[in-house]
Design an enzyme around this catalytic site. Structure first.
Site, PDB file in Angstrom:
ATOM      1  N   SER A 103       0.853  -1.183   0.000  1.00  0.00           N
ATOM      2  CA  SER A 103       0.000   0.000   0.000  1.00  0.00           C
ATOM      3  C   SER A 103       0.890   1.235   0.000  1.00  0.00           C
ATOM      4  O   SER A 103       2.090   1.159   0.294  1.00  0.00           O
ATOM      5  CB  SER A 103      -0.892  -0.035   1.249  1.00  0.00           C
ATOM      6  OG  SER A 103      -1.667   1.135   1.360  1.00  0.00           O
ATOM      7  N   CYS A 104       0.304   2.395  -0.330  1.00  0.00           N
ATOM      8  CA  CYS A 104       1.048   3.659  -0.274  1.00  0.00           C
ATOM      9  C   CYS A 104       0.027   4.787  -0.269  1.00  0.00           C
ATOM     10  O   CYS A 104      -1.036   4.668   0.330  1.00  0.00           O
ATOM     11  CB  CYS A 104       2.039   3.774  -1.435  1.00  0.00           C
ATOM     12  SG  CYS A 104       1.273   3.728  -3.069  1.00  0.00           S
ATOM     13  N   GLY A 105       0.311   5.888  -0.952  1.00  0.00           N
ATOM     14  CA  GLY A 105      -0.649   6.982  -1.014  1.00  0.00           C
ATOM     15  C   GLY A 105      -1.750   6.748  -2.022  1.00  0.00           C
ATOM     16  O   GLY A 105      -2.929   6.951  -1.751  1.00  0.00           O
ATOM     17  N   TRP A 165      -3.992   4.689   0.485  1.00  0.00           N
ATOM     18  CA  TRP A 165      -4.446   5.667   1.474  1.00  0.00           C
ATOM     19  C   TRP A 165      -5.439   6.670   0.902  1.00  0.00           C
ATOM     20  O   TRP A 165      -6.253   7.246   1.632  1.00  0.00           O
ATOM     21  CB  TRP A 165      -3.264   6.384   2.115  1.00  0.00           C
ATOM     22  CG  TRP A 165      -3.679   7.029   3.399  1.00  0.00           C
ATOM     23  CD1 TRP A 165      -3.880   8.354   3.641  1.00  0.00           C
ATOM     24  CD2 TRP A 165      -4.022   6.355   4.614  1.00  0.00           C
ATOM     25  NE1 TRP A 165      -4.322   8.555   4.931  1.00  0.00           N
ATOM     26  CE2 TRP A 165      -4.411   7.336   5.551  1.00  0.00           C
ATOM     27  CE3 TRP A 165      -4.041   5.014   5.011  1.00  0.00           C
ATOM     28  CZ2 TRP A 165      -4.809   7.021   6.848  1.00  0.00           C
ATOM     29  CZ3 TRP A 165      -4.427   4.703   6.295  1.00  0.00           C
ATOM     30  CH2 TRP A 165      -4.813   5.703   7.204  1.00  0.00           C
TER      31      TRP A 165
END
Length: 287
Positions: free
Chosen positions: A243-245, A272
């Site tokens: 996962s990340c932004g 996110w």
């Protein structure tokens, strides 16, 4: 030029490897540069000014599911096929993807091809900065495009939605790995996208994507990568969800896992940008 022992046309290839194969008739090079607004860079303009000979520009924002309100979600297979055929990319091609930051957005396109069932695709280690620093050939001419048939087979196990991630977080059945900077993960820095809460998915582990790269922008060795993941407290026996932004640098962790031989991983496409938007999803802060 001696071949690098790390060259793998299904994950990562060196600039030496690409230079040797650049004229291969079944090689296709893609410039997958993409930047956050704060980076103040124009990927298309930079591509038009200078790119690796024969490279096509892969527009991450356009080749996406634009029916979604979330940024650059994975494209439907029919759209992917249409765009790739228009770029002259199809069945039987070996694909090499690079970007203008080193290894940043190129891994996202590597993952997108794998999602579509295409495995003959690699990221250029060190990207365009390394290629240029070595004084290698560049051009500003658009490539000659010849249509090529493409078939895809979407690999649904490689992508997770918010319900699946929430379930995994609640049960602790997978390691959720967050590629954002540590201050964003801890909730100490504001998110670059307006309206998102700060923090991270409860139970997730933070591996900022830069931690898997060397100072020159190339990826660390499999042994070094394993040490990075273990230092972050990751149980490598468990499935992993990256996962990340907004699902871009998460793919750098996916590429690192693949390089380590950890095959049981998926990417949380909404990341996110989605989780931070919903008040009914729990958010953790701190380390």
């Amino acid at each position: 030029m001696t071949p690098s022992p790390q060259d793998d046309p299904k994950t990562l290839v060196s600039t030496d490897w690409l230079a040797r194969h650049l004229r291969d008739p079944d090689l296709r090079v893609l410039d997958a540069s993409w930047y956050l607004p704060a980076m103040n860079r124009d990927a298309k303009a930079e591509y038009a000014a200078a790119h690796i000979p024969g490279a096509r520009f892969f527009d991450i924002d356009e080749i996406s599911d634009q029916r979604s309100s979330l940024p650059h979600m994975a494209p439907p297979p029919e759209k992917f096929i249409s765009r790739m055929r228009a770029m002259g990319v199809g069945d039987g091609h070996q694909i090499v993807v690079y970007d203008g930051a080193g290894i940043f957005s190129s891994a996202r396109v590597w993952w997108t091809f794998r999602l579509m069932g295409k495995t003959d695709v690699a990221v250029l280690d060190g990207g365009f900065p390394k290629w240029q620093a070595e004084g290698r050939e560049i051009e500003d001419m658009p490539p000659v495009i010849r249509d090529r048939h493409m078939t895809v087979s979407r690999q649904n196990h490689l992508v997770k939605d918010v319900t699946q991630v929430a379930h995994a977080a609640k049960l602790g059945e997978a390691e959720i790995l967050d590629a954002r900077a540590a201050a964003r993960f801890r909730g100490e820095a504001p998110e670059p996208r307006a309206g998102l809460r700060s923090g991270h998915i409860p139970g997730s582990k933070n591996i900022p994507f830069g931690d898997v790269l060397k100072p020159d922008g190339t990826m660390k060795s499999p042994a070094e990568l394993k040490a990075v993941f273990e230092a972050a407290g990751v149980d490598l026996k468990k499935p992993a969800i990256t996962s990340c932004g907004s699902g871009v640098t998460a793919a750098v962790l996916s590429l690192a896992l693949e390089r380590m031989g950890h095959r049981n991983h998926a990417l949380y496409d909404g990341s996110w940008a989605e989780w931070g938007m919903y008040d009914d999803l729990r958010v953790a802060t701190g380390a």
